[in-house]
Design an enzyme around this catalytic site. Structure first.
Site, PDB file in Angstrom:
ATOM      1  N   HIS A 249      28.403  59.846  12.253  1.00 47.45           N
ATOM      2  CA  HIS A 249      27.926  58.636  12.922  1.00 47.45           C
ATOM      3  C   HIS A 249      27.473  57.587  11.896  1.00 47.45           C
ATOM      4  O   HIS A 249      27.359  57.864  10.701  1.00 47.45           O
ATOM      5  CB  HIS A 249      26.782  58.961  13.888  1.00 47.45           C
TER       6      HIS A 249
ATOM      7  N   CYS B 139      23.858  65.954  10.888  1.00 50.43           N
ATOM      8  CA  CYS B 139      25.139  65.258  11.029  1.00 50.43           C
ATOM      9  C   CYS B 139      25.520  64.557   9.730  1.00 50.43           C
ATOM     10  O   CYS B 139      24.699  64.387   8.832  1.00 50.43           O
ATOM     11  CB  CYS B 139      25.058  64.235  12.152  1.00 50.43           C
TER      12      CYS B 139
END
Length: 279
Positions: free
Chosen positions: A238, A254
């Site tokens: 992201h 992440c």
């Protein structure tokens, strides 16, 4: 067990993935006999690939790019890869991101009734990527227009220890970006598939739900979500509201990218693409 891992690496179907598997062994077991054996194999692979790249230079850019990708992945020292990356960037600009015809891409002639989304679905390549490759600012197309569409498959390789993400197209270097990873080594070293892609994503945080634009939304402008496995769930790639965190291990696990970079990646990597995360 070490011999089995080495034999598995050498049994991959093409040299790009042989290099990736050997690189995984070398990085996962530093200082061990298996890492030494993998490193020696990588050296031989890089030398042979560089010889092929040199022979193809000036006559076959696609072959040079393929060989340089193998040499690049087979080179362990980050500093030694910089010269190779500069040449790969040049080749990719010409072969993929220019209006020049290329054996690496399909050429499609727009017919009546076409739309960019329909063409993207047909070729399994994102609308944003078609626009990027063809230098388009709008989705409007005209009958007879010729569009250049890169051939897949596409995949992502993450090298955690170097904070780098490499996008591959049909086993060849396509793009590369700096990244951030998870604190306390929480980014899993595993293989995933991109199963979800979202623009301006909502952040479903442990303490609440935060829409795009909310000060507590940490996801930036794009989300590329991974499939859940028995061991890992909720991971993905992201953007970020904190670009200063790139090059650090500060996420919850992440892979984090600058917004401008993740927007490019979002356009180049279709749903279903493989993601391999190495140490």
């Amino acid at each position: 067990a070490d011999r089995e891992r080495l034999e598995h690496a050498l049994a991959q179907g093409d040299e790009t993935h042989v290099a990736i598997e050997l690189l995984a062994l070398a990085r996962s077991h530093p200082g061990s006999p298996i890492a030494q054996a993998a490193g020696e194999r990588l050296q031989r692979l890089a030398k042979a690939a560089l010889e092929r790249a040199q022979a193809a230079r000036g006559s076959d850019e696609a072959a040079e790019r393929a060989a340089l990708t193998i040499a690049y992945l087979a080179t362990l020292e980050p500093e030694s890869r910089k010269v190779l990356r500069a040449r790969l960037e040049q080749l990719t600009r010409t072969e993929i991101f220019s209006r020049k015809r290329s054996v690496e891409c399909e050429e499609y002639k727009v017919v009546p009734g076409d739309s960019l989304s329909r063409i993207a679905k047909r070729f399994r390549f994102p609308v944003d990527g078609i626009m990027h490759v063809n230098h388009m600012r709008r989705t409007l197309i005209r009958v007879g227009q010729r569009l250049k569409i890169p051939r897949g498959p596409f995949e992502v390789l993450v090298i955690k220890g170097e904070y780098r993400l490499i996008a591959l197209q049909d086993g060849k270097w396509l793009a590369e970006f700096p990244i951030g990873t998870g604190r306390d080594d929480s980014t899993p070293e595993a293989t995933f598939e991109i199963t979800e892609k979202t623009k301006n994503p909502t952040w479903y945080a442990p303490d609440g739900v935060y829409p795009y634009g909310h000060p507590k939304n940490i996801l930036g402008t794009r989300w590329l979500g991974f499939n859940d496995t028995e061991e890992h769930a909720g991971f993905g790639i992201h953007g970020t509201a904190r670009p200063e965190s790139i090059g650090r291990s500060e996420s919850s696990g992440c892979v984090r990218m600058r917004n401008e970079d993740v927007e490019v990646l979002y356009g180049l990597i279709p749903t279903g693409s493989r993601v391999r995360i190495l140490p």
